[in-house]
Design a protein around this motif. Structure first.
Motif, short mmCIF file in Angstrom:
data_model
loop_
_atom_site.label_atom_id
_atom_site.label_comp_id
_atom_site.label_asym_id
_atom_site.label_seq_id
_atom_site.Cartn_x
_atom_site.Cartn_y
_atom_site.Cartn_z
N VAL A 27 -26.19 19.58 38.23
CA VAL A 27 -26.09 20.91 38.86
C VAL A 27 -25.13 20.65 39.74
N GLY A 28 -25.18 19.61 40.67
CA GLY A 28 -24.30 19.40 41.71
C GLY A 28 -23.21 18.88 41.19
N ALA A 29 -22.59 18.44 40.24
CA ALA A 29 -21.46 18.06 39.73
C ALA A 29 -20.69 19.17 39.05
N LEU A 81 -19.64 7.37 43.29
CA LEU A 81 -18.68 8.16 44.05
C LEU A 81 -17.41 8.29 42.95
N GLY A 82 -17.17 7.54 42.26
CA GLY A 82 -16.17 7.18 41.55
C GLY A 82 -16.31 8.07 40.25
N ILE A 83 -17.46 8.26 39.78
CA ILE A 83 -17.95 9.33 38.49
C ILE A 83 -17.49 10.61 39.04
N ILE A 84 -17.73 11.09 40.29
CA ILE A 84 -17.78 12.34 40.83
C ILE A 84 -16.33 12.58 40.82
N ILE A 85 -15.42 11.55 41.64
CA ILE A 85 -13.97 11.86 41.85
C ILE A 85 -13.54 12.17 40.29
N ALA A 86 -13.85 11.35 39.50
CA ALA A 86 -13.21 11.57 38.21
C ALA A 86 -13.48 12.84 37.42
N THR A 120 -20.20 15.96 48.10
CA THR A 120 -19.35 14.98 47.90
C THR A 120 -18.09 15.49 47.09
N ARG A 121 -18.40 16.40 46.10
CA ARG A 121 -17.19 17.26 45.74
C ARG A 121 -16.40 18.07 46.52
N VAL A 122 -17.12 18.32 47.83
CA VAL A 122 -16.63 19.40 48.82
C VAL A 122 -15.41 18.41 49.56
N LEU A 123 -15.99 17.07 49.57
CA LEU A 123 -15.06 16.16 50.10
C LEU A 123 -13.81 16.22 49.76
N MET A 124 -13.57 16.41 48.37
CA MET A 124 -12.35 16.17 47.59
C MET A 124 -11.38 17.46 47.98
N LEU A 125 -12.05 18.36 48.69
CA LEU A 125 -11.13 19.57 49.01
C LEU A 125 -9.91 18.97 49.77
N GLY A 149 -11.00 26.01 42.10
CA GLY A 149 -12.39 26.73 42.37
C GLY A 149 -13.36 25.98 41.41
N PHE A 150 -12.97 25.80 40.22
CA PHE A 150 -14.06 25.34 39.23
C PHE A 150 -14.27 23.60 39.47
N SER A 151 -12.93 23.09 40.12
CA SER A 151 -13.41 21.55 40.07
C SER A 151 -14.14 21.12 41.45
N ILE A 152 -13.96 21.96 42.50
CA ILE A 152 -14.27 21.61 44.02
C ILE A 152 -15.34 22.30 44.40
N CYS A 153 -15.07 23.60 44.77
CA CYS A 153 -16.21 24.35 45.38
C CYS A 153 -16.12 25.83 45.48
#
Length: 358
Positions: free
Chosen positions: A206-208, A113-118, A237-242, A147-151
């Motif tokens: 791909v997901g990241a 989770l920390g890697i994805i957030i980073a 999980t990236r979407v959660l950062m929105l 757009g490029f960082s999240i979704c």
């Protein structure tokens, strides 16, 4: 008022009540958007490698630039298409929350989770700095970064609600994030073997790194079900950062607005409209995540909501695509294209490094 005037008023009042000028202005564009959604679905069914939402935005761009459709798109259809691009996008973002359970995110573990957030934060900051260095106009740097960082387009739509960006000014970022996401469908599978990635690692990569959920599915499924499952959970999980990213930007904008309002140059009658701390549709998106996590809705209801979300986003993306004028984009969007390509490379490299650490 005479008796004759009263009778005339009774005859005309029902017609006045049932006539809605706005409704009549929106109807042609909404009807075309609905038809385009059907065509996009047929394209996706015929060519499964073409994601449904990507097909919708491409159809919108074609409609805006082909000689036979260009005039009505910029004329009688425009009100309804603009309505689709703004309102349907927000409804689709709300329903997107039903795809994400916090239990699935927790199952990844704190390290992953920390890697994805980073990855999200570094891509956001890197793209924002690139956009500013290339002197992109207006809110393009922050919209591209989101757009490029999240979704992809959904994140751009959410962020534009905070930045109060005009609907027409979001089309270049959306066109570019769609372009790069579509290119990823063909490019990333070719790199799987040279980079030495097994199916699960490829799915995480791909997901990241890929932007839209549909593009993630189209790219990851080429490596099998294990890759697809891993890609979806990392992507969601990236979407959660929105929500937190939008809220942080709203806080910064509010602080700047307060500073301007309190500056010596501001007169006593100056008023600064503050952006919402959390736009209503973003709060609703967060509420839908809670609903999905608590298991309140049965699977059939979730399936219907997922279908509705796809249809709403497809109509929204067709509407947004119909605002893209290719000639103007080529004339004025050269720096934005460079920023988009560099951002795409940045997130791919960061995601690859993250996969090695997962």
């Amino acid at each position: 008022m005479s008796a004759e005037q009263r009778r005339e008023r009774r005859r005309t009042l029902p017609r006045a009540l049932t006539t809605n000028p706005l409704k009549h202005k929106l109807a042609p564009g909404l009807a075309v958007a609905a038809a385009a959604v059907g065509v996009a679905w047929l394209v996706h069914r015929t060519v499964p490698g073409m994601p449904f939402l990507t097909a919708a935005v491409i159809l919108g761009i074609l409609a805006a630039n082909l000689p036979g459709t260009r005039s009505p798109v910029s004329g009688v259809l425009q009100p309804g298409l603009e309505f689709s691009g703004k309102k349907f996008m927000r409804l689709g973002i709300v329903l997107l929350g039903l795809k994400l359970s916090l239990f699935d995110v927790a199952a990844l573990g704190w390290g992953t989770l920390g890697i994805i957030i980073a990855i999200v934060l570094l891509t956001f900051l890197g793209t924002l700095l690139l956009g500013k260095a290339l002197k992109l106009p207006g809110d393009q740097p922050i919209l591209l970064a989101t757009g490029f960082s999240i979704c992809g387009a959904s994140a751009i739509g959410a962020m534009s609600g905070v930045t109060k960006t005009d609907h027409r000014d979001t089309v270049v970022p959306i066109a570019l994030v769609t372009l790069c996401g579509t290119l990823a469908i063909g490019v990333l599978p070719l790199l799987k073997i040279p980079l030495g990635l097994d199916p699960v690692q490829f799915g995480h990569w791909v997901g990241a790194s890929v932007h839209d959920v549909g593009q993630v599915v189209a790219t990851a499924q080429t490596a099998g079900p294990a890759a697809l499952a891993g890609a979806l959970i990392v992507k969601l999980t990236r979407v959660l950062m929105l929500a937190p990213m939008v809220t942080c930007v709203a806080l910064v904008r509010r602080r700047r607005s307060n500073n301007r309002a309190g500056s010596p140059s501001g007169g006593p009658d100056d008023t600064v409209k503050l952006p919402p701390l959390v736009p209503f549709f973003v709060a609703a998106f967060m509420a839908m995540i809670v609903v999905r996590t608590l298991g309140i809705l049965p699977p059939p209801a979730l399936g219907l909501a997922g279908t509705a979300q796809d249809l709403l986003l497809a109509a929204a993306l067709f509407g947004l695509g119909s605002s893209v004028r290719v000639k103007s984009l080529l004339q004025t969007g050269g720096r934005a294209i460079v920023a988009a390509m560099l951002s795409w490379a940045l997130i791919a490299v960061l995601a690859y490094g993250g996969v090695q650490l997962m």
